[in-house]
Design a protein around this motif. Structure first.
Motif, PDB file in Angstrom:
ATOM      1  N   THR A   1      -3.019   5.108  -4.217  1.00  0.00           N
ATOM      2  CA  THR A   1      -3.618   3.767  -4.383  1.00  0.00           C
ATOM      3  C   THR A   1      -4.130   3.094  -5.704  1.00  0.00           C
ATOM      4  O   THR A   1      -4.283   2.239  -6.194  1.00  0.00           O
ATOM      5  CB  THR A   1      -4.963   3.313  -3.677  1.00  0.00           C
ATOM      6  OG1 THR A   1      -6.045   4.218  -3.757  1.00  0.00           O
ATOM      7  CG2 THR A   1      -4.459   3.567  -1.836  1.00  0.00           C
TER       8      THR A   1
ATOM      9  N   SER B   1       3.397   1.650  -3.547  1.00  0.00           N
ATOM     10  CA  SER B   1       2.755   0.936  -4.709  1.00  0.00           C
ATOM     11  C   SER B   1       3.382   1.399  -5.930  1.00  0.00           C
ATOM     12  O   SER B   1       3.293   0.668  -7.031  1.00  0.00           O
ATOM     13  CB  SER B   1       1.335   1.303  -4.529  1.00  0.00           C
ATOM     14  OG  SER B   1       1.028   2.837  -4.791  1.00  0.00           O
TER      15      SER B   1
ATOM     16  N   SER C   1      -3.802   8.105   0.763  1.00  0.00           N
ATOM     17  CA  SER C   1      -3.212   8.184  -0.586  1.00  0.00           C
ATOM     18  C   SER C   1      -3.508   9.450  -1.029  1.00  0.00           C
ATOM     19  O   SER C   1      -2.573   9.780  -2.213  1.00  0.00           O
ATOM     20  CB  SER C   1      -4.280   7.084  -1.307  1.00  0.00           C
ATOM     21  OG  SER C   1      -4.186   7.203  -2.668  1.00  0.00           O
TER      22      SER C   1
ATOM     23  N   TYR D   1      -9.149  -1.894  -4.431  1.00  0.00           N
ATOM     24  CA  TYR D   1      -7.801  -0.976  -5.065  1.00  0.00           C
ATOM     25  C   TYR D   1      -7.195  -1.767  -6.041  1.00  0.00           C
ATOM     26  O   TYR D   1      -6.668  -1.085  -7.034  1.00  0.00           O
ATOM     27  CB  TYR D   1      -6.942  -0.822  -4.055  1.00  0.00           C
ATOM     28  CG  TYR D   1      -7.523  -0.041  -2.861  1.00  0.00           C
ATOM     29  CD1 TYR D   1      -7.921   1.276  -2.919  1.00  0.00           C
ATOM     30  CD2 TYR D   1      -7.786  -0.583  -1.536  1.00  0.00           C
ATOM     31  CE1 TYR D   1      -8.385   2.222  -1.878  1.00  0.00           C
ATOM     32  CE2 TYR D   1      -8.208   0.057  -0.462  1.00  0.00           C
ATOM     33  CZ  TYR D   1      -8.586   1.429  -0.542  1.00  0.00           C
ATOM     34  OH  TYR D   1      -9.173   2.111   0.348  1.00  0.00           O
TER      35      TYR D   1
ATOM     36  N   VAL E   1      -7.028   4.847   4.464  1.00  0.00           N
ATOM     37  CA  VAL E   1      -6.208   4.405   3.278  1.00  0.00           C
ATOM     38  C   VAL E   1      -6.317   5.398   2.235  1.00  0.00           C
ATOM     39  O   VAL E   1      -5.383   6.061   1.782  1.00  0.00           O
ATOM     40  CB  VAL E   1      -6.255   2.984   2.906  1.00  0.00           C
ATOM     41  CG1 VAL E   1      -5.733   2.997   1.611  1.00  0.00           C
ATOM     42  CG2 VAL E   1      -5.936   2.181   3.996  1.00  0.00           C
ATOM     43  N   ASN E   2      -7.854   5.784   2.077  1.00  0.00           N
ATOM     44  CA  ASN E   2      -7.853   6.897   1.289  1.00  0.00           C
ATOM     45  C   ASN E   2      -7.384   8.177   1.377  1.00  0.00           C
ATOM     46  O   ASN E   2      -6.993   9.071   0.268  1.00  0.00           O
ATOM     47  CB  ASN E   2      -9.492   6.923   0.727  1.00  0.00           C
ATOM     48  CG  ASN E   2     -10.005   5.658   0.457  1.00  0.00           C
ATOM     49  OD1 ASN E   2      -9.350   4.664  -0.150  1.00  0.00           O
ATOM     50  ND2 ASN E   2     -11.328   5.289   0.665  1.00  0.00           N
TER      51      ASN E   2
ATOM     52  N   PHE F   1       0.864  -1.147  -0.018  1.00  0.00           N
ATOM     53  CA  PHE F   1       0.197   0.114   0.146  1.00  0.00           C
ATOM     54  C   PHE F   1       0.963   1.203   0.090  1.00  0.00           C
ATOM     55  O   PHE F   1       0.585   2.138  -0.732  1.00  0.00           O
ATOM     56  CB  PHE F   1      -1.002   0.036   1.184  1.00  0.00           C
ATOM     57  CG  PHE F   1      -2.266  -0.716   0.981  1.00  0.00           C
ATOM     58  CD1 PHE F   1      -3.460   0.047   0.426  1.00  0.00           C
ATOM     59  CD2 PHE F   1      -2.352  -2.029   1.323  1.00  0.00           C
ATOM     60  CE1 PHE F   1      -4.779  -0.600   0.444  1.00  0.00           C
ATOM     61  CE2 PHE F   1      -3.637  -2.669   1.145  1.00  0.00           C
ATOM     62  CZ  PHE F   1      -4.548  -2.121   0.504  1.00  0.00           C
TER      63      PHE F   1
END
Length: 404
Positions: free
Chosen positions: A117, A60, A109, A151, A105-106, A57
């Motif tokens: 992501t 990436s 990112s 994702y 996570v979003n 993650f």
């Protein structure tokens, strides 16, 4: 393996981890190899599985091929709490609040705390969870499967969850019985998990070598990746290991797979069992693939030598700026920098972020982190311990060998 909950210990010390004289000769500087930046992947077991997902993650842009996860859970599952780590993220007691984890996570990112992501869509993901796993219960792994589907293109995810296997790395040639949860956490389940994983990540491979391997094992210095500080104070051993096929030593184009052991499973604890008996090297030997085996170690807050997936060493543990994360990422950069065809050929420097700032290649942002000049690419900590490849182009400076 079981977790011992001792009321006399602090919370960080009761994380009796998910698992559990160099046999490879003198410690050397990790060499550069002719590895394509497009052929990097990562995998892990247990705490190594959590770490592998974090790496996938967070980086990436670099780990383009994807990840193999054996007995792990969602990204940022622990939320920096040992109680959550040992409860919802392992024993399946309580909620993991997957919607919240995905929202975090979003956010990361979008703000550069991790790579976008969107890079993950084309990568591959191999997931394994044994039906008998009593350490990381299968519903935990189910949540990781659900998270990845947000994702990664669904057709690129495979999830093997119907094998009666305990908490260990399943092989087809080495280890305890498949229903055993005990050191060295390598079990003979008549299942070539390493092979299945690597074939999923890389596509068709040559048949594995079941005889004497033709490559070499090396023992490399990990302190270099902490700015020559003592990595043992940060939960990483002073040296790591790698298997290098003869063709890779000779300069042929090769792939790189990073394999992360679980708790109580480093060389100091189980010897060569993870590095040599999990099956990776058999496939690597016939497919021009280097296997990197970074090593965690014990600390007062991490008595079982786990990877940092709950913040025992660093509050930024799941991010691009996390100490152990930066160290392993920089190992990858080091190996890949030997490929003349990779974007490491422009003028550049491998140095700590402190010196990048000092020499004008980077600046310190309002958040106290380091960013490359002109490109504004995120570099991580502004410290003498966070090392980064920074390259110069006509458009400015770029991190991690990116000269686009």
């Amino acid at each position: 393996m079981t977790f011992q909950r001792l009321s006399t210990k602090p919370a960080s010390a009761i994380l009796a981890c998910l698992l559990s004289s160099s046999a490879f000769g003198a410690v050397v500087v990790l060499p550069k190899y002719n590895v394509s930046v497009n052929d990097v992947s990562v995998s892990g077991l247990s705490s190594g599985a959590y770490m592998a997902a974090q790496m996938h993650f967070a980086y990436s842009k670099t780990i383009k091929k994807g990840a193999g996860i054996v007995a792990g859970g969602p990204m940022y599952c622990s939320q920096g709490s040992v109680a959550i780590a040992t409860g919802p993220c392992m024993a399946d007691t309580g909620s993991r609040n997957l919607a919240y984890l995905q929202s975090v996570v979003n956010t990361w990112s979008g703000n550069g705390y991790i790579d976008p992501t969107s890079n993950m869509a084309g990568s591959k993901v191999y997931l394994f969870s044994g039906t008998l796993d009593s350490t990381v219960k299968q519903p935990v792994m189910n949540d990781l499967n659900t998270m990845y589907a947000n994702y990664v293109t669904p057709a690129n995810i495979t999830y093997k969850n119907n094998i009666a296997a305990e908490h260990a790395m399943p092989t087809d040639f080495s280890g305890n019985g498949c229903s055993t949860n005990a050191t060295p956490y390598v079990n003979n389940c008549n299942l070539d998990t390493a092979g299945d994983m690597l074939k999923w990540l890389y596509g068709t491979l040559n048949a594995k070598n079941v005889g004497t391997l033709g490559g070499t094992f090396i023992n490399f210095d990990q302190a270099t990746f902490w700015g020559n500080a003592n990595p043992t104070t940060h939960g990483m051993a002073s040296s790591g290991y790698a298997y290098v096929p003869a063709n890779c030593t000779a300069g042929q184009v090769c792939k790189l797979h990073v394999a992360l052991h679980g708790c109580k499973q480093n060389v100091a604890t189980v010897g060569v069992n993870y590095n040599q008996n999990t099956g990776y090297n058999r496939w690597a030997d016939t497919n021009n693939m280097i296997v990197l085996y970074p090593q965690a170690t014990t600390t007062a807050a991490n008595p079982n030598g786990c990877w940092d997936w709950w913040g025992y060493d660093d509050v930024n543990f799941p991010a691009k700026s996390g100490g152990q994360m930066v160290a392993i990422k920089t190992m990858i950069d080091r190996v890949v920098s030997g490929n003349a065809a990779a974007p490491f050929t422009c003028s550049g420097w491998y140095d700590s972020n402190y010196w990048h700032v000092y020499y004008g290649r980077a600046y310190v942002g309002s958040d106290g982190q380091a960013y490359a000049v002109n490109s504004n690419q995120y570099l991580g900590y502004y410290t003498t311990y966070a090392y980064t490849n920074v390259r110069r182009t006509s458009a400015g400076y770029y991190a991690h060998g990116s000269c686009a």
